[in-house]
Design a protein around this motif. Structure first.
Motif, mmCIF file in Angstrom:
data_model
loop_
_atom_site.group_PDB
_atom_site.id
_atom_site.type_symbol
_atom_site.label_atom_id
_atom_site.label_comp_id
_atom_site.label_asym_id
_atom_site.label_seq_id
_atom_site.Cartn_x
_atom_site.Cartn_y
_atom_site.Cartn_z
ATOM 1 N N ARG A 70 38.434 9.898 48.731
ATOM 2 C CA ARG A 70 36.994 10.604 48.612
ATOM 3 C C ARG A 70 36.012 9.610 48.447
ATOM 4 O O ARG A 70 34.789 9.589 48.831
ATOM 5 N N LEU A 71 36.284 8.363 48.487
ATOM 6 C CA LEU A 71 35.365 6.952 48.848
ATOM 7 C C LEU A 71 34.810 7.251 50.619
ATOM 8 O O LEU A 71 33.611 7.568 50.924
ATOM 9 N N ALA A 72 35.919 8.024 51.154
ATOM 10 C CA ALA A 72 35.594 7.537 52.843
ATOM 11 C C ALA A 72 34.575 9.278 52.558
ATOM 12 O O ALA A 72 33.533 8.759 53.564
ATOM 13 N N GLU A 73 35.404 9.739 52.534
ATOM 14 C CA GLU A 73 33.936 11.246 52.066
ATOM 15 C C GLU A 73 33.077 11.164 51.800
ATOM 16 O O GLU A 73 31.872 12.023 52.304
ATOM 17 N N GLU A 74 32.553 10.555 50.372
ATOM 18 C CA GLU A 74 31.020 10.025 50.187
ATOM 19 C C GLU A 74 30.357 9.347 51.134
ATOM 20 O O GLU A 74 29.157 9.702 50.566
ATOM 21 N N ALA A 75 30.743 8.655 51.426
ATOM 22 C CA ALA A 75 30.451 7.852 52.647
ATOM 23 C C ALA A 75 29.603 8.185 53.432
ATOM 24 O O ALA A 75 28.872 7.712 54.896
ATOM 25 N N GLY A 76 30.014 9.367 54.466
ATOM 26 C CA GLY A 76 29.791 9.857 55.321
ATOM 27 C C GLY A 76 31.285 10.183 56.264
ATOM 28 O O GLY A 76 30.140 10.837 57.160
ATOM 29 N N PHE A 77 31.680 9.842 56.429
ATOM 30 C CA PHE A 77 33.110 9.787 57.190
ATOM 31 C C PHE A 77 33.284 11.808 56.843
ATOM 32 O O PHE A 77 33.755 12.081 55.832
ATOM 33 N N THR A 78 33.761 12.230 58.104
ATOM 34 C CA THR A 78 34.548 13.743 58.009
ATOM 35 C C THR A 78 35.135 14.043 58.335
ATOM 36 O O THR A 78 35.552 14.660 57.641
ATOM 37 N N GLY A 79 36.246 12.920 58.792
ATOM 38 C CA GLY A 79 37.586 13.514 58.996
ATOM 39 C C GLY A 79 37.990 11.413 57.966
ATOM 40 O O GLY A 79 38.183 11.021 58.522
ATOM 41 N N ALA A 80 39.169 11.716 57.242
ATOM 42 C CA ALA A 80 39.748 10.766 56.611
ATOM 43 C C ALA A 80 40.883 11.126 56.722
ATOM 44 O O ALA A 80 41.222 12.101 55.580
ATOM 45 N N ARG A 81 41.917 10.369 57.136
ATOM 46 C CA ARG A 81 43.284 10.617 56.939
ATOM 47 C C ARG A 81 44.210 9.893 56.480
ATOM 48 O O ARG A 81 43.690 8.733 56.947
ATOM 49 N N LEU A 82 45.421 9.817 56.697
ATOM 50 C CA LEU A 82 46.211 8.593 56.141
ATOM 51 C C LEU A 82 47.127 8.383 57.923
ATOM 52 O O LEU A 82 48.179 9.485 58.351
ATOM 53 N N ALA A 83 46.928 7.484 58.744
ATOM 54 C CA ALA A 83 47.803 7.487 60.420
ATOM 55 C C ALA A 83 49.074 7.245 59.818
ATOM 56 O O ALA A 83 49.879 7.602 60.344
ATOM 57 N N THR A 84 49.353 5.558 59.045
ATOM 58 C CA THR A 84 50.881 5.220 59.130
ATOM 59 C C THR A 84 50.628 4.794 58.157
ATOM 60 O O THR A 84 50.007 4.606 56.862
ATOM 61 N N SER A 85 51.857 4.169 57.353
ATOM 62 C CA SER A 85 52.229 3.635 56.390
ATOM 63 C C SER A 85 53.337 2.625 56.993
ATOM 64 O O SER A 85 54.128 2.359 57.554
ATOM 65 N N SER A 86 53.820 0.783 56.146
ATOM 66 C CA SER A 86 54.954 0.089 56.421
ATOM 67 C C SER A 86 55.046 0.244 55.110
ATOM 68 O O SER A 86 54.457 0.552 53.632
ATOM 69 N N GLU A 87 56.241 -0.936 54.808
ATOM 70 C CA GLU A 87 56.721 -0.985 53.346
ATOM 71 C C GLU A 87 55.324 -1.598 52.419
ATOM 72 O O GLU A 87 55.299 -1.033 50.771
ATOM 73 N N ALA A 88 54.581 -2.470 52.835
ATOM 74 C CA ALA A 88 53.251 -2.876 51.210
ATOM 75 C C ALA A 88 52.535 -1.914 52.028
ATOM 76 O O ALA A 88 51.309 -2.085 50.756
ATOM 77 N N ASN A 89 51.810 -1.427 52.662
ATOM 78 C CA ASN A 89 50.258 -1.065 52.384
ATOM 79 C C ASN A 89 49.927 0.854 53.251
ATOM 80 O O ASN A 89 51.269 1.443 53.897
ATOM 81 N N ILE A 90 48.793 1.104 53.049
ATOM 82 C CA ILE A 90 48.635 2.563 54.095
ATOM 83 C C ILE A 90 47.480 2.389 55.063
ATOM 84 O O ILE A 90 46.604 0.895 54.501
ATOM 85 N N ILE A 91 47.675 3.278 55.722
ATOM 86 C CA ILE A 91 46.503 2.915 57.528
ATOM 87 C C ILE A 91 46.011 4.092 56.846
ATOM 88 O O ILE A 91 46.272 4.830 56.855
ATOM 89 N N TYR A 92 44.631 4.024 56.462
ATOM 90 C CA TYR A 92 43.984 5.163 56.761
ATOM 91 C C TYR A 92 43.264 4.800 58.324
ATOM 92 O O TYR A 92 42.582 3.948 58.507
ATOM 93 N N GLU A 93 42.792 5.790 58.142
ATOM 94 C CA GLU A 93 42.029 6.578 59.732
ATOM 95 C C GLU A 93 40.629 7.269 59.234
ATOM 96 O O GLU A 93 40.756 8.089 59.032
ATOM 97 N N LEU A 94 39.419 6.698 59.365
ATOM 98 C CA LEU A 94 38.272 7.071 59.525
ATOM 99 C C LEU A 94 37.885 7.434 60.302
ATOM 100 O O LEU A 94 36.786 7.062 62.106
ATOM 101 N N ALA A 95 36.881 8.762 60.729
ATOM 102 C CA ALA A 95 36.206 9.144 62.088
ATOM 103 C C ALA A 95 34.271 9.723 62.057
ATOM 104 O O ALA A 95 34.538 10.258 60.455
ATOM 105 N N PRO A 96 33.872 9.299 61.972
ATOM 106 C CA PRO A 96 32.949 9.704 61.655
ATOM 107 C C PRO A 96 32.577 11.534 61.911
ATOM 108 O O PRO A 96 32.630 12.222 61.992
#
Length: 368
Positions: A342-368
């Motif tokens: 939600r923060l990413a979308e409010e900042a103006g990114f039109t594409g925000a998704r979960l790209a991948t994850s590992s045991e300890a982390n979530i990786i987000y991809e934000l597109a303009p």
């Protein structure tokens, strides 16, 4: 509530079980800083793998006092951090003649900073965080925060030790390849900004992997930036990295790729940081957010054993940092996925998704 507690019958067996868990937790709590002391003094490093040593032999090897080393070995053996090898049951002074060794796994965990199983950074950060208990007690009442730079110096060193093995294991092998077109741009040559870079481990790893690209690392903590410059020069990538003391919202220029490593949730104004990244992002560029693993509901969180240490770290470090200055959003490291998107979308990114994850982390991809 007090009267209810006094008059409610107590199940003695359940109370004893609870007390046993508390004793176990207290044992872990006192063992963690002692393991940090051992790592700092070189005791783990002085123990060769599968070589039996008495306290006296280890003390002589490390140049330390035998009596302290003897007690340290016993404490470490009780937690399974070193292995008791016998010799401590007979003779006039059995604890003096007891022998200990490191298994290959114990040696890796305490002496190999390149391994994903390296635990010294985890332990050192936990020990450093507890130095703020008095301040934390105060801010519970005031609702204010504790800024990142106010922590003990151990915290900055420990954070680098904690995250660097994770980045070595995942950053260029799985995280960046999971993003749309980013690896190809980096291989050809891209301009990269690493926000909240700390000691520069993430920036340096990327610079080593993508020699055609140039990098800018920014962090508001000036001592960390000074260390990052030294590390980059030592790694022979200093000519392609510029480190600047600046806040996340002060990001300027144009970049093909912008990364945030385990830092967005610590920021008092993550929205401003994301808006700055959106303005600085090239038309076909991407932003990568590396965030701690978290879940959107309490039920999901309670089902995951690693959430316990994360939630504790959030309360000791991340949440107070996020409340330290205006607007004090206070995400904490257990914000969950939905608020970050939600923060990413409010900042103006039109594409925000979960790209991948590992045991300890979530990786987000934000597109303009």
């Amino acid at each position: 509530m007090t009267e209810a507690i006094k008059t409610t019958a107590v199940d003695q067996a359940r109370l004893e079980e609870f007390f046993g868990r508390a004793v176990t937790d207290a044992g872990a709590a006192v063992t963690v800083p002692l393991a940090v002391v051992g790592a700092r003094l070189g005791l783990f490093a002085a123990m060769s793998v599968e070589e039996d040593l008495t306290a006296e032999q280890l003390a002589n090897r490390a140049g330390l006092a035998e009596r302290y080393v003897r007690e340290w070995l016993l404490a470490m053996a009780l937690s399974g951090y070193v292995t008791y090898a016998g010799g401590g049951s007979g003779g006039a002074e059995p604890k003096r003649t007891a022998r200990y060794r490191l298994s290959p796994e114990q040696a890796t965990a305490f002496t190999d900073p390149e391994s994903p199983g390296y635990v010294v950074g985890l332990f050192q950060s936990a020990a450093a965080a507890t130095r703020m208990v008095d301040r934390l007690t105060e801010v519970f009442s005031t609702g204010s925060g504790i800024d990142w730079h106010e922590h003990h110096d151990d915290m900055f060193e420990a954070t680098e030790k904690l995250f660097r093995p994770v980045y070595l294991a995942n950053l260029t092998s799985s995280w960046i390849p999971s993003l749309t077109g980013v690896e190809e741009r980096l291989l050809r040559g891209a301009r990269v900004a690493d926000v909240g870079c700390g000691f520069g481990s993430s920036t340096i790893i990327m610079a080593e992997a993508y020699p055609n690209s140039t990098f800018v690392g920014v962090d508001y903590h000036a001592p960390s930036i000074a260390t990052a410059r030294e590390r980059a020069e030592a790694a022979s990538v200093g000519e392609r990295i510029t480190f600047r003391t600046a806040g996340a919202a002060d990001l300027d220029g144009s970049y093909d790729f912008i990364s945030f490593f385990d830092c967005l949730h610590d920021m008092p104004d993550p929205s401003a940081a994301l808006r700055a990244a959106r303005r600085a992002l090239a038309p076909e560029g991407r932003v990568m957010l590396v965030e701690p693993m978290s879940w959107d509901t309490v039920e999901e969180t309670l089902r995951n054993p690693m959430a316990r240490s994360s939630a504790g770290a959030s309360l000791l470090v991340c949440l107070p940092s996020g409340l330290s200055r205006s607007p004090g959003l206070g995400l904490g490291n257990q914000a969950g996925v939905a608020p970050v998107l939600r923060l990413a979308e409010e900042a103006g990114f039109t594409g925000a998704r979960l790209a991948t994850s590992s045991e300890a982390n979530i990786i987000y991809e934000l597109a303009p």
